[in-house]
Write a protein that holds these residues in place. Structure first.
Motif, mmCIF file in Angstrom:
data_model
loop_
_atom_site.group_PDB
_atom_site.id
_atom_site.type_symbol
_atom_site.label_atom_id
_atom_site.label_comp_id
_atom_site.label_asym_id
_atom_site.label_seq_id
_atom_site.Cartn_x
_atom_site.Cartn_y
_atom_site.Cartn_z
ATOM 1 N N ASN A 164 -7.650 -25.676 8.879
ATOM 2 C CA ASN A 164 -6.630 -24.309 8.250
ATOM 3 C C ASN A 164 -5.281 -24.883 8.625
ATOM 4 O O ASN A 164 -4.493 -24.533 7.434
ATOM 5 C CB ASN A 164 -7.309 -23.447 8.751
ATOM 6 C CG ASN A 164 -7.674 -22.420 8.184
ATOM 7 O OD1 ASN A 164 -8.143 -23.014 6.946
ATOM 8 N ND2 ASN A 164 -8.711 -21.343 8.543
ATOM 9 N N ASN A 165 -4.896 -24.809 9.667
ATOM 10 C CA ASN A 165 -3.787 -25.228 9.948
ATOM 11 C C ASN A 165 -2.905 -26.883 8.962
ATOM 12 O O ASN A 165 -1.867 -26.391 8.645
ATOM 13 C CB ASN A 165 -3.231 -25.824 11.279
ATOM 14 C CG ASN A 165 -3.525 -24.661 12.346
ATOM 15 O OD1 ASN A 165 -3.253 -23.387 11.775
ATOM 16 N ND2 ASN A 165 -2.921 -24.725 13.292
ATOM 17 N N VAL A 166 -3.810 -27.771 8.941
ATOM 18 C CA VAL A 166 -3.290 -28.221 8.535
ATOM 19 C C VAL A 166 -3.376 -28.514 6.190
ATOM 20 O O VAL A 166 -2.560 -29.035 5.978
ATOM 21 C CB VAL A 166 -4.295 -30.363 8.210
ATOM 22 C CG1 VAL A 166 -3.599 -31.458 7.437
ATOM 23 C CG2 VAL A 166 -4.830 -30.396 9.771
ATOM 24 N N LEU A 167 -4.842 -27.903 6.235
ATOM 25 C CA LEU A 167 -4.288 -27.271 4.663
ATOM 26 C C LEU A 167 -3.214 -26.544 4.337
ATOM 27 O O LEU A 167 -2.688 -26.820 3.534
ATOM 28 C CB LEU A 167 -5.444 -26.620 4.629
ATOM 29 C CG LEU A 167 -6.008 -26.074 3.683
ATOM 30 C CD1 LEU A 167 -6.188 -27.319 2.370
ATOM 31 C CD2 LEU A 167 -7.030 -25.521 3.323
ATOM 32 N N ASN A 168 -2.643 -25.580 5.761
ATOM 33 C CA ASN A 168 -1.733 -24.739 5.547
ATOM 34 C C ASN A 168 -0.519 -25.095 5.583
ATOM 35 O O ASN A 168 0.289 -24.919 4.414
ATOM 36 C CB ASN A 168 -1.610 -23.657 6.664
ATOM 37 C CG ASN A 168 -0.735 -22.036 5.985
ATOM 38 O OD1 ASN A 168 -0.675 -22.400 4.971
ATOM 39 N ND2 ASN A 168 -0.141 -21.787 6.800
ATOM 40 N N LEU A 169 -0.751 -26.153 6.304
ATOM 41 C CA LEU A 169 0.672 -27.295 6.042
ATOM 42 C C LEU A 169 0.549 -27.719 4.918
ATOM 43 O O LEU A 169 2.185 -28.166 4.177
ATOM 44 C CB LEU A 169 0.986 -28.427 6.965
ATOM 45 C CG LEU A 169 1.572 -29.616 7.047
ATOM 46 C CD1 LEU A 169 3.356 -28.977 8.015
ATOM 47 C CD2 LEU A 169 1.680 -30.586 8.413
ATOM 48 N N ILE A 170 0.115 -28.484 4.086
ATOM 49 C CA ILE A 170 0.376 -29.455 3.060
ATOM 50 C C ILE A 170 0.908 -27.949 1.903
ATOM 51 O O ILE A 170 1.040 -28.272 1.312
ATOM 52 C CB ILE A 170 -1.424 -29.881 3.031
ATOM 53 C CG1 ILE A 170 -1.344 -30.914 3.321
ATOM 54 C CG2 ILE A 170 -1.194 -30.278 1.293
ATOM 55 C CD1 ILE A 170 -3.107 -31.471 3.623
ATOM 56 N N LEU A 171 -0.461 -27.212 1.957
ATOM 57 C CA LEU A 171 -0.159 -26.589 0.825
ATOM 58 C C LEU A 171 1.339 -25.869 0.432
ATOM 59 O O LEU A 171 2.241 -25.548 -0.433
ATOM 60 C CB LEU A 171 -1.309 -24.816 0.276
ATOM 61 C CG LEU A 171 -2.472 -25.464 0.336
ATOM 62 C CD1 LEU A 171 -3.327 -24.466 0.429
ATOM 63 C CD2 LEU A 171 -2.647 -26.343 -0.659
#
Lengths: 434, 100
Positions: free
Chosen positions: A3-10
């Motif tokens: 989730n953290n990675v996804l959030n970082l990308i988005l």
């Protein structure tokens, strides 16, 4: 973790236009099977371009802001600058944390444009819009229009904005296909900001003038070429506007703005600084639009070989160089009349003309009008167009509550109607404009 | 490296499309080229690092092209076939060593 990675990308990566643009350019190059090194350098240049654009717009906003404040404090009126790229920046700024949405709108509009042409038997739309700089500006403004009045989440906003823009592109560039063929003898059409204006001029010109009075058959003084130089012309136009504003302001306000500088020197400095800021802005756009257009063109050629290209209005200027100058002169006269009328009728909005809508729109309209109705029709229609640019913008900038507006003919007419439509829909749902 | 400069009114739309077409033309011909685009107003600042300028006859009047730079003009800059013919002729005449 995921989730953290996804959030970082988005939020971080895709939320930063310079990174998003770089990624899109990179994907575009790879989709066209270009080597990594080319895709990489294209991506870097696109990213730098977006940042250069930011520098230019920062300078423009702070300089123009001083004039707006002075006008506002002195007379309680709102100054609106007619400039294409500053309007894009202003709309993106209003979108705030959602600024990347305008880039998604552009991609969706391009996709819908391809689909509309793919089904041309049914849609009658034949032209692929390839003018990257214009696509970017129009989708940014359309995104803000839809967001301002409807305040939908991302998907709804970009789908609606993308559809409206794609239909505008498709319908009006297709309408101009035959007229453009008549002028150039070549197989392309216009993809720009005054397509409706040019079509209207083409239809009306023979009722106003005579085709035989073709200005292209006449001699014009060489000195007029000076006005085709974008840097010189925009400096002169800004200087005239700044002088008018300074003369109308209280002396004390002007000398306070100038600090210790002589007022005349300060006026010249202000005007040339505005021209310089617009120039930096343009350089930034040029840097990433060049990269973006490689992908757009490559992709459309893959999917739709032989489709009609809708390109920049300047592509037709070579076919009718004298009409270009005539149209510009007509536009200048029209805008001056328009601005004076705003002052006389004590409009709460004062329009400050800018080079791009003044030159490119009226030059284009002049070319189509001269072809059908000769120089008299071209001059009359361009004077009318200059006035419409001023009056239409005064209305639409008021609705949008912006100190910048596109200024182009279609954005003072067709898009005025679109803005009014969305405002109406928004008011039905009781939404307060953002 | 052959340096080609595409010039139009604002250095934005037409010259960029031209730049894209010329890049693919040069690729096809196997000529190593650097292609730039700009407006007629700023073209002079590019002259020291330019071999060939391509623009319309009208815009060419606004540029003082130095004698060591080749000037190519075409009314329809969008017509890639015509641009290719003109460029090939110019390269053959002025820069034959660039064509293999």
């Amino acid at each position: 973790m995921f989730n953290n990675v996804l959030n970082l990308i988005l939020t971080q990566v895709l939320g930063k236009p310079f990174l998003l643009m770089a990624i899109i350019v990179f994907i575009g190059y790879k989709a066209l099977k270009q080597p990594f090194q080319k895709a990489f350098s294209g991506a870097i240049k696109a990213g730098v371009g977006v940042l250069v654009l930011g520098l230019g717009s920062g300078a423009l906003i702070s300089n123009f802001g001083k004039l707006v404040t002075a006008l506002n404090e002195n007379f309680g009126i709102n100054g609106v600058l007619l400039d294409t790229y500053s309007t894009m920046v202003a709309c993106n700024e209003r979108l705030g944390e959602y600024v990347s949405w305008s880039i998604y709108t552009m991609l969706i509009a391009f996709l819908i444009n391809i689909l509309l042409v793919l089904f041309r038997e049914r849609t009658k739309i034949r032209a692929i819009f390839l003018t990257g700089n214009v696509m970017l500006v129009q989708t940014a403004i359309a995104t803000y229009i839809v967001y301002r009045y409807l305040q939908l989440p991302m998907l709804g906003t970009v789908l609606i904005a993308g559809t409206v823009v794609a239909l505008y592109w498709g319908i009006f560039s297709t309408l101009l296909y035959e007229p453009t063929k008549e002028i150039t003898g070549a197989d392309f059409t216009l993809g720009h900001q005054q397509m409706f204006g040019a079509f209207l001029a083409y239809k009306l010109a023979d009722k106003i003038g005579n085709k035989e009075d073709d200005i292209e058959k006449k001699e014009l003084p060489e000195a007029l070429n000076l006005f085709q130089d974008n840097i010189v012309a925009s400096s002169i136009i800004f200087l005239i506007s700044v002088l008018i504003i300074f003369l109308s302001l209280d002396k004390s306000v002007v000398s306070e703005m100038a600090g210790g500088t002589n007022v005349v020197v300060f006026a010249i400095e202000t005007a040339l600084t505005l021209a310089a800021s617009v120039y930096v802005l343009l350089s930034g756009v040029r840097l990433f639009v060049g990269e973006l257009m490689v992908s757009f063109r490559g992709i459309s050629e893959r999917i739709l070989p032989g489709a009609v290209m809708a390109v920049d209005c300047a592509a037709i200027f070579g076919f009718a160089p004298k009409s270009v100058i005539l149209g510009f002169i007509g536009g200048v006269i029209g805008q001056i009349i328009g601005v004076i009328a705003l002052i006389v009728f004590k409009s709460p909005i004062l329009i400050i003309p800018g080079f791009i809508p003044l030159f490119f729109d009226n030059a284009t309209i002049g070319v189509y009008a001269n072809k059908k109705g000769g120089w008299k029709a071209a001059l009359i229609l361009c004077i009318a167009s200059g006035m419409i640019q001023v009056f239409g913008t005064a209305v639409v900038a008021g609705l949008m509550d912006l100190n910048y507006w596109q200024g182009s003919f279609d954005w003072a007419t067709v898009w005025l109607a679109i803005v009014a439509f969305f405002k109406f829909i928004g008011s039905l749902f009781g939404i307060t404009p953002a | 490296m052959l340096k080609i400069l595409c010039v139009c009114g604002n250095g934005m739309g037409t010259s960029t499309i031209l730049k894209v077409s010329i890049k693919s033309i040069m690729n096809k011909l196997g000529v190593k080229a650097e292609v730039e685009s700009c407006s007629a107003g700023e073209a002079m600042s590019f002259m020291p690092q330019t071999d060939i300028v391509i623009t319309t006859p009208e815009w060419s009047k606004m540029i003082n092209v130095p004698s060591n730079v080749a000037l190519v003009t075409a009314t329809n800059l969008i017509d890639a076939k015509n641009v290719e013919t003109l460029l090939v002729d110019t390269i053959k005449e002025k820069f034959p060593e660039k064509l293999k």
